[in-house]
Design a protein around this motif. Structure first.
Motif, PDB file in Angstrom:
ATOM      1  N   GLU A 164     -26.459  26.672   3.537  1.00 32.61           N
ATOM      2  CA  GLU A 164     -26.067  25.269   3.404  1.00 32.61           C
ATOM      3  C   GLU A 164     -25.608  24.692   4.732  1.00 32.61           C
ATOM      4  O   GLU A 164     -25.783  23.503   4.991  1.00 32.61           O
ATOM      5  CB  GLU A 164     -24.967  25.131   2.355  1.00 32.61           C
ATOM      6  CG  GLU A 164     -25.400  25.495   0.943  1.00 32.61           C
ATOM      7  CD  GLU A 164     -26.378  24.512   0.344  1.00 32.61           C
ATOM      8  OE1 GLU A 164     -26.532  23.400   0.897  1.00 32.61           O
ATOM      9  OE2 GLU A 164     -26.987  24.840  -0.692  1.00 32.61           O
ATOM     10  N   ALA A 165     -25.013  25.516   5.585  1.00 37.60           N
ATOM     11  CA  ALA A 165     -24.534  25.035   6.883  1.00 37.60           C
ATOM     12  C   ALA A 165     -25.679  24.493   7.733  1.00 37.60           C
ATOM     13  O   ALA A 165     -25.521  23.489   8.448  1.00 37.60           O
ATOM     14  CB  ALA A 165     -23.808  26.150   7.615  1.00 37.60           C
ATOM     15  N   THR A 166     -26.820  25.129   7.677  1.00 33.68           N
ATOM     16  CA  THR A 166     -27.978  24.643   8.439  1.00 33.68           C
ATOM     17  C   THR A 166     -28.362  23.237   7.973  1.00 33.68           C
ATOM     18  O   THR A 166     -28.580  22.329   8.788  1.00 33.68           O
ATOM     19  CB  THR A 166     -29.161  25.608   8.251  1.00 33.68           C
ATOM     20  OG1 THR A 166     -28.789  26.894   8.746  1.00 33.68           O
ATOM     21  CG2 THR A 166     -30.389  25.103   8.987  1.00 33.68           C
ATOM     22  N   ARG A 167     -28.430  23.043   6.650  1.00 31.61           N
ATOM     23  CA  ARG A 167     -28.758  21.724   6.110  1.00 31.61           C
ATOM     24  C   ARG A 167     -27.711  20.688   6.485  1.00 31.61           C
ATOM     25  O   ARG A 167     -28.041  19.553   6.870  1.00 31.61           O
ATOM     26  CB  ARG A 167     -28.878  21.809   4.587  1.00 31.61           C
ATOM     27  CG  ARG A 167     -29.089  20.452   3.914  1.00 31.61           C
ATOM     28  CD  ARG A 167     -28.966  20.539   2.402  1.00 31.61           C
ATOM     29  NE  ARG A 167     -27.663  21.011   1.964  1.00 31.61           N
ATOM     30  CZ  ARG A 167     -26.577  20.232   1.870  1.00 31.61           C
ATOM     31  NH1 ARG A 167     -26.637  18.956   2.233  1.00 31.61           N
ATOM     32  NH2 ARG A 167     -25.431  20.731   1.449  1.00 31.61           N
ATOM     33  N   VAL A 168     -26.431  21.064   6.387  1.00 31.44           N
ATOM     34  CA  VAL A 168     -25.344  20.130   6.681  1.00 31.44           C
ATOM     35  C   VAL A 168     -25.442  19.618   8.118  1.00 31.44           C
ATOM     36  O   VAL A 168     -25.322  18.418   8.385  1.00 31.44           O
ATOM     37  CB  VAL A 168     -23.989  20.810   6.414  1.00 31.44           C
ATOM     38  CG1 VAL A 168     -22.853  20.026   7.058  1.00 31.44           C
ATOM     39  CG2 VAL A 168     -23.746  20.939   4.917  1.00 31.44           C
ATOM     40  N   GLY A 169     -25.646  20.520   9.089  1.00 30.57           N
ATOM     41  CA  GLY A 169     -25.775  20.097  10.483  1.00 30.57           C
ATOM     42  C   GLY A 169     -26.974  19.198  10.700  1.00 30.57           C
ATOM     43  O   GLY A 169     -26.891  18.166  11.402  1.00 30.57           O
ATOM     44  N   GLU A 170     -28.098  19.548  10.099  1.00 27.27           N
ATOM     45  CA  GLU A 170     -29.312  18.750  10.273  1.00 27.27           C
ATOM     46  C   GLU A 170     -29.166  17.363   9.664  1.00 27.27           C
ATOM     47  O   GLU A 170     -29.614  16.362  10.243  1.00 27.27           O
ATOM     48  CB  GLU A 170     -30.491  19.487   9.645  1.00 27.27           C
ATOM     49  CG  GLU A 170     -30.895  20.747  10.402  1.00 27.27           C
ATOM     50  CD  GLU A 170     -31.946  21.565   9.671  1.00 27.27           C
ATOM     51  OE1 GLU A 170     -32.197  21.267   8.476  1.00 27.27           O
ATOM     52  OE2 GLU A 170     -32.497  22.506  10.272  1.00 27.27           O
ATOM     53  N   GLU A 171     -28.518  17.262   8.494  1.00 26.50           N
ATOM     54  CA  GLU A 171     -28.350  15.952   7.867  1.00 26.50           C
ATOM     55  C   GLU A 171     -27.362  15.082   8.629  1.00 26.50           C
ATOM     56  O   GLU A 171     -27.527  13.860   8.696  1.00 26.50           O
ATOM     57  CB  GLU A 171     -27.923  16.110   6.411  1.00 26.50           C
ATOM     58  CG  GLU A 171     -29.041  16.582   5.505  1.00 26.50           C
ATOM     59  CD  GLU A 171     -28.651  16.609   4.035  1.00 26.50           C
ATOM     60  OE1 GLU A 171     -27.488  16.280   3.710  1.00 26.50           O
ATOM     61  OE2 GLU A 171     -29.516  16.956   3.200  1.00 26.50           O
TER      62      GLU A 171
END
Length: 496
Positions: free
Chosen positions: A225-232
């Motif tokens: 989820e951290a990867t998605r959070v940074g990208e968003e």
């Protein structure tokens, strides 16, 4: 895992101290006394892009005694520090009641004495997880969230709390509860010349905490989820501004949890309805005579208060004045049926719904040093049917919004506005462009009256949240949950 293997007081010692206090809570005019003994341990661990660790661990144990003398409450509390201390606290509570004045005698709603022991089921004690494992997890989360170059700030954190809560009263109730909580949070902020945007997980409101062990944290999938959070967060920098106007909106469960808290949970606290919070946190648009008949929302709106639901921060077997937990519908098919209450408020309200010998017990205290006040328990929107995709298809054109960014509501819990971290444009039932700066507002009964449909139980998510109330202020910890829900004709773009 046994929930009884830590702390300085075993159950037998706690019971002895409470009996000592009850024996001393006597005197002319004393008609009722109760004793709470609470031992709590809490740990919080945070890190950021600099890799610095902020670790805090707290422990306390103490006794709170409440007595009703000549219709007036007296209360005293102190840390547990040896033989004789419990009796001294009780005598002080009796003296406080004797020195106090009141405009009307306090009455308590009738209740049968109840005894029992209850524990949160835990697979892995969060306090037994090695420090290195916790530190490594946080560092991996920060590394994943900060991979996009425009992410300027990342904070990741873990929290755990365990409590032994014991209760006894002069009517014969004897109760022990052993509670464990585990939680995590992630916040990433991206910035450039266009401004700053943030994304959070698993909730923007201090992350999420569950009545569970370390297994809950592992089940969140924080690294992925951290990867998605940074990208968003980075994508939001270049996303179009959400337009204002009137629109249909599917609101996600994280945002709905806060909406329920602010426009339902607080509004349905009986002490607030009766005016007790007027000078501090406001009243409620609901009137005492509305209970049982008021149309609060559309027929799609059913709100339950259920502390017996496992795994939430609002789960327990007994509230902090000994009332057994039970499931109650606060709003059924849009009609207000019941309210959250404490024992004396139920007696004051008298007659009709929300009174009698069975009520949604919601008297909660922030540990042994505080008097119980009315806090929400586990209050949630009952699921309907179908998936999120089916709900978006039903909406057609509009927006999907989730994860709170800003909030405001008036002191009657009526007029409000909320902004979300992210929203997506929906065309022909399909999610499209990411949008920034989405907001919506309205009046509580009109908002809930616009609810058309709620997704099914497979989409339901629960959130544990903190809440401040009372004067002096104390913190309550509670649960809210929802499935994504479709609202028609909301006013959007109200918080620019």
């Amino acid at each position: 895992m046994s929930a009884h293997t830590w702390g300085s007081l075993d159950d037998a010692s706690a019971r002895a101290l409470m009996e000592e206090a009850l024996a001393a809570a006597t005197g002319e005019g004393v008609t009722f006394a109760d004793v709470r003994l609470v031992e709590a341990e809490e740990e919080r661990l945070y890190t950021d892009l600099r890799g610095e660790l902020d670790e805090r661990r707290e422990h306390n144990a103490g006794l709170g005694v409440r007595v009703l003398r000549n219709g007036i409450w007296g209360f005293a509390s102190a840390p547990v520090d040896g033989a004789g201390s419990a009796a001294a606290v009780a005598r002080r509570a009796v003296a406080v009641a004797g020195a106090s004045t009141g405009t009307a005698p306090v009455r308590l709603a009738p209740r049968e004495p109840t005894s029992g022991t209850w524990s949160v089921p835990v697979d892995v004690d969060p306090f037994e997880v090695p420090a290195g494992e916790r530190h490594d997890l946080l560092q991996r989360i920060v590394t994943a969230a900060s991979a996009p170059g425009l992410v300027r700030s990342v904070t990741a954190g873990l929290n755990a709390k365990r409590q032994h809560k014991h209760y006894a009263d002069s009517e014969g109730s004897r109760q022990s509860q052993h509670l464990v909580e585990s939680g995590a949070m992630l916040l990433a902020v991206a910035a450039d010349e266009r401004g700053a945007q943030r994304r959070s997980f698993p909730n923007s409101f201090h992350g999420n905490t569950a009545a569970a062990g370390w297994e809950y944290v592992l089940g969140l999938g924080l690294e992925d989820e951290a990867t998605r959070v940074g990208e968003e967060a980075v994508a939001l920098l270049g996303a179009p501004q959400a337009p204002g106007g009137t629109a249909d909106v599917v609101i996600g469960p994280a945002q709905l949890a806060l909406q329920i808290h602010e426009s339902v949970g607080h509004a349905l606290e009986l002490d607030r309805i009766l005016g007790d919070e007027t000078n501090y946190a406001g009243r409620s648009w609901v009137q005492p005579e509305d209970i049982g008949t008021l149309r609060y929302g559309s027929p799609a709106m059913t709100i339950a208060a259920d502390p017996t639901m496992p795994g939430t921060r609002g789960s327990f077997a007994f509230d902090d004045e000994g009332t057994p937990a039970s499931r109650h519908l606060l709003v059924e098919d849009g009609i207000l049926r019941d309210v959250l209450s404490s024992r004396d408020a139920v007696a004051r309200h008298g007659g009709g719904a929300g009174s009698g010998s069975d009520w949604p017990g919601a008297a909660r205290a922030d540990g042994w040093a505080w008097l119980p006040v009315c806090f929400a328990t586990n209050v949630y929107l009952e699921p309907g049917e179908g998936s999120l995709d089916e709900l978006l298809d039903r909406m057609g054109d509009g927006y999907y919004a989730d994860d709170n960014r800003t909030w405001s509501i008036d002191d009657r819990r009526m007029a409000f506005q909320f902004g979300t971290e992210a929203a997506w444009e929906v065309k022909n039932g399909k999610r499209g462009r990411l949008l920034r700066g989405f907001s919506y507002g309205g009046l509580t009964p009109q908002f809930w009256g616009s609810l058309e449909a709620v997704a099914g139980p497979e989409e339901f998510k629960a959130y544990g949240m903190p809440c401040g109330k009372g004067e002096p202020k104390q913190w309550g910890f509670l649960g809210h949950g929802a499935s994504p829900s479709l609202f028609r004709g909301l006013s959007t773009g109200v918080a620019r």
